[in-house]
Scaffold this active site. Sequence first.
Site, mmCIF file in Angstrom:
data_model
loop_
_atom_site.group_PDB
_atom_site.id
_atom_site.type_symbol
_atom_site.label_atom_id
_atom_site.label_comp_id
_atom_site.label_asym_id
_atom_site.label_seq_id
_atom_site.Cartn_x
_atom_site.Cartn_y
_atom_site.Cartn_z
ATOM 1 N N ASP A 61 0.793 -1.237 0.000
ATOM 2 C CA ASP A 61 0.000 0.000 0.000
ATOM 3 C C ASP A 61 0.826 1.290 0.000
ATOM 4 O O ASP A 61 1.758 1.432 0.791
ATOM 5 C CB ASP A 61 -0.878 0.064 1.254
ATOM 6 N N ASP A 100 -5.221 1.640 9.012
ATOM 7 C CA ASP A 100 -5.084 2.479 7.818
ATOM 8 C C ASP A 100 -5.668 3.876 7.992
ATOM 9 O O ASP A 100 -6.532 4.313 7.218
ATOM 10 C CB ASP A 100 -5.721 1.807 6.595
#
Length: 495
Positions: free
Chosen positions: A39, A168
Amino acid sequence: MTSQTLREARKYEETFEKMIAEEERPAFHLSPRTGWMNDPNGFSWYQGKYHLFYQYNPYNSYWGPMHWGHAVSEDLLHWEYLPAALAPDEIYDRDGCFSGGAVTLPDGRQLLMYTGVVNERQPNGGHTEVQTQCLAVGDGTDYEKYENNPVLDEKDLPEGSSRNDFRDPKIWQDEDGTYCCVIGNRAADESGQVLLYTSQDGFRWEFKSILASNHNRIGKMWECPDFFRLDGKWVILTSPQDMLSQGFEYHNGNGTLCLIGDYDKETGKFIEESDQSIDYGIDFYATQTLLTPDGRRVMIGWMQNWDTCNHRRKHEEAWFGQVSLPRELSIQNGRLCQKPIRELEAMRCNRVAFENLTFSGNIYPEGLRGRRVDMEIVVRPVEGCDMYRKFAVRFAQNDQYQTSFSYRPGESVLKVDRKFSGSRRAIIHQRRSKVLCKDGVLKLRIILDRFSVEAFINDGEQVMTAVLYTDQEADGIYFSADGTVSIDVVKYDLL
């Protein structure tokens, strides 16, 4: 004070980066300095440059102890590596510094917010991941973890929410100066939700609301959320795990989701109006956006799919993972629209153009070659002829290899197919998308880098992305048609 763990990672990446030749990397898509990337994190504008961090295992080209890699750019296309920013070196993040965001503080320092992970031993002898939110502050190169980490943990969760799937954070500063962040979480019904937190100073955080709930509609856990205003609407981007396909709109497995709607700031509730995929291809996940200094909302993603990570022989490769082309976002006719970042046009050279090429069967126009290419194609039926049954563009092609996009106007379906791209693994090689075309007219803008293709369909109404590790000698481009078509083609090399 830099920890021993971080010093070792920095020394390792500096040494092993030199073993990767420039031509073995993508030309204008960021890849890890060495080892593994997933990511994108902390996508931000800071001190006159774009900063991009990323999930990073410097030591191997497969997933491992998560660090934050770091790179900077002036145009979002040409990147310079900086030393790794974070390493798993504290008791609260000893098993990984997972994804997060970045914001600039009033005193000029940069604040990173990330998920700290600890594998906690259970009474039955097993382990479970506990996830908390942590901070680090720095100057654009070196970052010091906050003494009061973690700043959000299970006591800050709404009732019934999972402390194991709580990750996140995407952080930003509101117009009134308040700091906000959205975090992905799993609710009591085992499905995803997006939580909203606020802070007056960026360091002391409190729960505001459950911004949006999945209720087991689209996948399970929602990862990597983002939330912003765009063209008079509010948008949530997130990456659901364990999706079931819904016709052509979502595909099975791990994918992407865009929710468009309104926002009640008082209650902290998102009012959903529509949903759609972000990318309809094979390899795209974990998006992040930023606002450029000139006011554009730009998005990137991890140009990979968790189910296709065996595409390369990872133990034999020096790096794995890429970030997508940055894309300018807008809302057109109630849908998310994406276009390649306009800075790409400065890299164009060696223009080759054809107008009204009318043919059936195969055609190999002279001068159409390359693996770093920006190519625009318009396909249309020919007056007086029956509607063509299929059109295809094939690229990264020679006698052995090819990858293609093919369109059938009768079904209005576009397919990407890379089964002849040189992969030796039985992974996902095809994906189809229902496209919105009128009277058989299709517009494609295809961007090729050494190891990827991104197709922007009908001025960015949809995008299809795939990685391909075809030998670089395979650089042919040609077209085929079942029936008679007329096409316009403009092709540039990207240097």
